[in-house]
Design an enzyme around this catalytic site. Structure first.
Site, PDB file in Angstrom:
ATOM      1  N   GLU A 199     -25.392 -14.402 -47.633  1.00  0.00           N
ATOM      2  CA  GLU A 199     -25.987 -15.030 -48.875  1.00  0.00           C
ATOM      3  C   GLU A 199     -25.848 -16.552 -48.720  1.00  0.00           C
ATOM      4  OE1 GLU A 199     -23.770 -13.246 -52.212  1.00  0.00           O
ATOM      5  OE2 GLU A 199     -24.554 -11.353 -51.928  1.00  0.00           O
ATOM      6  N   HIS A 202     -27.235 -12.886 -56.724  1.00  0.00           N
ATOM      7  CA  HIS A 202     -25.909 -12.150 -56.796  1.00  0.00           C
ATOM      8  C   HIS A 202     -25.450 -12.709 -58.404  1.00  0.00           C
ATOM      9  CE1 HIS A 202     -21.756 -11.047 -54.731  1.00  0.00           C
ATOM     10  NE2 HIS A 202     -21.843 -10.692 -55.915  1.00  0.00           N
TER      11      HIS A 202
HETATM   12  N1  LIG Z   1     -23.392  -7.821 -58.402  1.00  0.00           N
HETATM   13  C1  LIG Z   1     -22.209  -8.390 -58.630  1.00  0.00           C
HETATM   14  O1  LIG Z   1     -22.260  -9.532 -59.285  1.00  0.00           O
HETATM   15  C2  LIG Z   1     -21.035  -7.541 -59.029  1.00  0.00           C
HETATM   16  C3  LIG Z   1     -20.276  -7.601 -59.992  1.00  0.00           C
HETATM   17  C4  LIG Z   1     -19.305  -6.627 -60.124  1.00  0.00           C
HETATM   18  C5  LIG Z   1     -18.800  -5.812 -58.983  1.00  0.00           C
HETATM   19  N2  LIG Z   1     -19.498  -5.706 -57.872  1.00  0.00           N
HETATM   20  C6  LIG Z   1     -19.798  -4.720 -56.907  1.00  0.00           C
HETATM   21  O2  LIG Z   1     -19.685  -3.317 -57.362  1.00  0.00           O
HETATM   22  C7  LIG Z   1     -18.593  -2.675 -56.731  1.00  0.00           C
HETATM   23  C8  LIG Z   1     -18.223  -1.695 -57.732  1.00  0.00           C
HETATM   24  O3  LIG Z   1     -17.577  -2.202 -58.929  1.00  0.00           O
HETATM   25  P1  LIG Z   1     -16.800  -1.279 -59.847  1.00  0.00           P
HETATM   26  O4  LIG Z   1     -15.986  -1.995 -60.446  1.00  0.00           O
HETATM   27  O5  LIG Z   1     -17.533  -0.001 -60.386  1.00  0.00           O
HETATM   28  O6  LIG Z   1     -15.638  -0.443 -58.702  1.00  0.00           O
HETATM   29  P2  LIG Z   1     -14.761   0.697 -58.946  1.00  0.00           P
HETATM   30  O7  LIG Z   1     -13.660   0.691 -57.896  1.00  0.00           O
HETATM   31  O8  LIG Z   1     -14.470   0.992 -60.410  1.00  0.00           O
HETATM   32  O9  LIG Z   1     -15.849   1.988 -58.534  1.00  0.00           O
HETATM   33  C9  LIG Z   1     -16.178   2.059 -57.241  1.00  0.00           C
HETATM   34  C10 LIG Z   1     -16.256   3.738 -57.153  1.00  0.00           C
HETATM   35  O10 LIG Z   1     -17.060   3.928 -55.692  1.00  0.00           O
HETATM   36  C11 LIG Z   1     -16.584   5.112 -55.226  1.00  0.00           C
HETATM   37  N3  LIG Z   1     -16.689   5.176 -53.809  1.00  0.00           N
HETATM   38  C12 LIG Z   1     -15.816   4.339 -52.797  1.00  0.00           C
HETATM   39  N4  LIG Z   1     -16.338   4.661 -51.588  1.00  0.00           N
HETATM   40  C13 LIG Z   1     -17.382   5.447 -51.683  1.00  0.00           C
HETATM   41  C14 LIG Z   1     -18.388   6.081 -50.846  1.00  0.00           C
HETATM   42  N5  LIG Z   1     -18.086   5.828 -49.415  1.00  0.00           N
HETATM   43  N6  LIG Z   1     -19.372   7.074 -51.205  1.00  0.00           N
HETATM   44  C15 LIG Z   1     -19.271   7.072 -52.659  1.00  0.00           C
HETATM   45  N7  LIG Z   1     -18.585   6.359 -53.616  1.00  0.00           N
HETATM   46  C16 LIG Z   1     -17.629   5.786 -52.949  1.00  0.00           C
HETATM   47  C17 LIG Z   1     -15.076   4.833 -55.644  1.00  0.00           C
HETATM   48  O11 LIG Z   1     -14.344   6.197 -55.477  1.00  0.00           O
HETATM   49  C18 LIG Z   1     -15.180   4.512 -56.956  1.00  0.00           C
HETATM   50  O12 LIG Z   1     -15.349   5.468 -58.072  1.00  0.00           O
HETATM   51  C19 LIG Z   1     -17.212  -3.621 -56.559  1.00  0.00           C
HETATM   52  O13 LIG Z   1     -16.439  -3.319 -55.480  1.00  0.00           O
HETATM   53  C20 LIG Z   1     -18.126  -5.002 -56.475  1.00  0.00           C
HETATM   54  O14 LIG Z   1     -18.311  -5.074 -54.732  1.00  0.00           O
HETATM   55  C21 LIG Z   1     -20.768  -6.490 -57.982  1.00  0.00           C
HETATM   56  O1  LIG Z   2     -18.878 -13.982 -59.209  1.00  0.00           O
HETATM   57  C1  LIG Z   2     -19.116 -13.765 -58.011  1.00  0.00           C
HETATM   58  O2  LIG Z   2     -19.193 -14.446 -57.281  1.00  0.00           O
HETATM   59  C2  LIG Z   2     -18.829 -12.126 -57.825  1.00  0.00           C
HETATM   60  C3  LIG Z   2     -19.244 -11.144 -58.623  1.00  0.00           C
HETATM   61  C4  LIG Z   2     -19.195  -9.915 -58.441  1.00  0.00           C
HETATM   62  O3  LIG Z   2     -19.543  -9.352 -57.038  1.00  0.00           O
HETATM   63  C5  LIG Z   2     -17.827  -9.254 -58.401  1.00  0.00           C
HETATM   64  O4  LIG Z   2     -17.259  -8.690 -57.514  1.00  0.00           O
HETATM   65  O5  LIG Z   2     -17.080  -9.133 -59.574  1.00  0.00           O
END
Ligand SMILES: NC(=O)c1ccc[n+]([C@@H]2O[C@H](COP(=O)([O-])OP(=O)(O)OC[C@H]3O[C@@H](n4cnc5c(N)ncnc54)[C@H](O)[C@@H]3O)[C@@H](O)[C@H]2O)c1
Ligand SMILES: O=C(O)CC[C@@H](O)C(=O)O
Length: 409
Positions: A269, A292
């Site tokens: 990114e 993102h």
């Molecule tokens: N795009 C964004 O801005 C943004 C924002 C928030 C979070 N995220 C990403 O989203 C991810 C998930 O967030 P969350 O709060 O739901 O996390 P979380 O930890 O609550 O949930 C993740 C789930 O994935 C499961 N998991 C782990 N490894 C796995 C695998 N190999 N196969 C299947 N399932 C698996 C876990 O058991 C868990 O239930 C974060 O880790 C982060 O990287 C991105």
């Molecule tokens: O705000 C960010 O840069 C990351 C957001 C998202 O990927 C997260 O992990 O919460």
């Protein structure tokens, strides 16, 4: 007279990546005025130079806190990840130095879930391609390959905070939900846990990824898995860029195997809004590409600012590590009239008895003691008379296995 409170203006905070002003307010209200807030990420020598001098650093997803960076961060006591993901931080390198890492595990959950649903609706109607054509003077009025979301099957990979929130919202729109997770999860509503990822891919009209960045999730949607998706289905990734093979996805979109895709996170990114974004997906009208921003809403960012700053303040004020992601968790009471010593050590036999021997041999009375350990680290907090704390810190620092020992006033 020994001081009972440290001049908070001497405690330095560095906030990177445009952290919401709500964090600054929390810090200022708590008396921490020595705060430098920058809008971008830092890297390389510049990051090492800046971090060498600070006690607390706040980051989002771009700043990479590696072993090398922690080695340069001699004064650092805690990191605040103002986001959910903590994959950008070498958590072990932090723990081995007694540096506590906090995040905001739920604050942007809803924002991500809403974006994913919106993208699913737009892709099912072919809006990205129709919109792109209209911008070029085209007029694609047609119902061909345009569908309602009602009755479609949503396949959620990773049924954690975001996955479950999405599950509830999707059902309220009349979708069927199937999910895949490494753990057995309680299905919400009428959702069903698939027998495997392949089982989910065979059923889902829309596959959406919500797993953390881990070795086990690296490339989990590769060419084979994309080929296993239903013809004309949709892939959405708002988790981490390493989870999807972008070249394989680009081929599937070009060949018409998939109806569309929405990708918010990428293997590489841009470091800032000024840098160019490159991706094999550029130019594909049936792909929604977002920078993102899954968690980038005013609501989420304001909440994250408050939540993480409060955790940093609590740790700085009284040593509380509740909800730390890499450290034994201790919720501590206030310590009026006493000094508080924080002792972080390798979790090996004998350290605790050596600590208590220091107090016995030096006639120092303990007013309160708290201990928590994980498999690597022990965290002992000791409240004692103000007059005894300098001697105690000196002696405790010499105990073999000590990682860090300091006093809170
Ligand atoms: N795009 C964004 O801005 C943004 C924002 C928030 C979070 N995220 C990403 O989203 C991810 C998930 O967030 P969350 O709060 O739901 O996390 P979380 O930890 O609550 O949930 C993740 C789930 O994935 C499961 N998991 C782990 N490894 C796995 C695998 N190999 N196969 C299947 N399932 C698996 C876990 O058991 C868990 O239930 C974060 O880790 C982060 O990287 C991105
Ligand atoms: O705000 C960010 O840069 C990351 C957001 C998202 O990927 C997260 O992990 O919460």
């Amino acid at each position: 007279m020994t001081k009972t409170s440290l001049d908070k203006s001497k405690i330095k905070f560095l906030l990177l990546e445009g952290i919401h002003p709500s964090a600054l307010k929390v810090l200022h209200d708590a008396g921490y005025t020595n705060v430098e807030a920058l809008s971008g990420a830092l890297e390389g020598e510049e990051l090492k130079r800046k971090i060498a001098d600070v006690h607390f650093v706040g980051i989002r997803s771009r700043t990479q806190l590696t072993e090398e960076v922690f080695a340069a961060a001699q004064k650092l006591v805690a990191v605040g990840c103002f986001c959910i993901g903590t994959n950008q931080v070498n958590l072990n390198a932090a723990r081995e130095r007694g540096v506590v890492v906090f995040n905001a595990p739920y604050s942007n959950t809803r924002s991500v879930a809403e974006l994913v649903l919106a993208e699913a609706i737009l892709l099912l109607r072919g809006v990205p391609a129709k919109n792109a054509a209209a911008h070029r003077g085209g007029w694609l009025k047609s119902a061909e390959n345009a569908y309602e979301i009602r009755g479609k099957t949503l396949g959620i990979v990773g049924y954690g905070s975001i996955g479950t929130q999405l599950s509830v919202l999707a059902e309220s729109l009349g979708m069927q939900v199937v999910f895949h997770d490494v753990a057995t999860k309680l299905p919400l509503g009428n959702a069903r846990q698939a027998a495997s990822l392949d089982d989910l891919l065979a059923q889902a009209d829309i596959v959406t990824l919500h797993v953390p960045e881990l070795p086990s999730t690296h490339g989990m949607m590769g060419a084979r898995e994309i080929a296993a998706m239903k013809p004309g289905s949709i892939l959405i990734n708002a988790s981490r860029g390493t989870v999807v093979d972008i070249d394989a996805l680009a081929s599937a979109l070009r060949e018409g195997k998939l109806l569309g895709a929405a990708i918010d996170v990428f293997p590489v990114e841009p470091k800032s809004n000024k840098d160019e974004f490159s991706s094999p997906l550029r130019g594909l009208d049936n792909a929604i590409l977002t920078p993102h921003i899954g968690g980038s809403t005013m609501e989420a960012q304001a909440n994250i600012g408050l939540e993480v700053a409060e955790k940093l303040v609590k740790y700085s004020d009284n040593g509380t590590t509740t909800s730390a992601v890499n450290f034994p968790e201790v919720a501590l009471p206030a310590h009026p009239g006493k000094n508080r010593i924080l002792h972080v050590h390798h979790n090996v036999p004998g350290v605790l008895s050596a600590i208590n021997l220091v107090f016995a041999e030096n006639g120092i009375n303990i007013a309160g003691q708290y201990l928590r350990t994980d498999e690597k680290v022990g965290y002992v907090v000791i409240d004692l008379d103000v007059e005894s704390s300098a001697l105690a810190v000196e002696k405790l620092s010499q105990i073999p296995g000590t990682i860090r020992c300091r006093v809170l006033f």
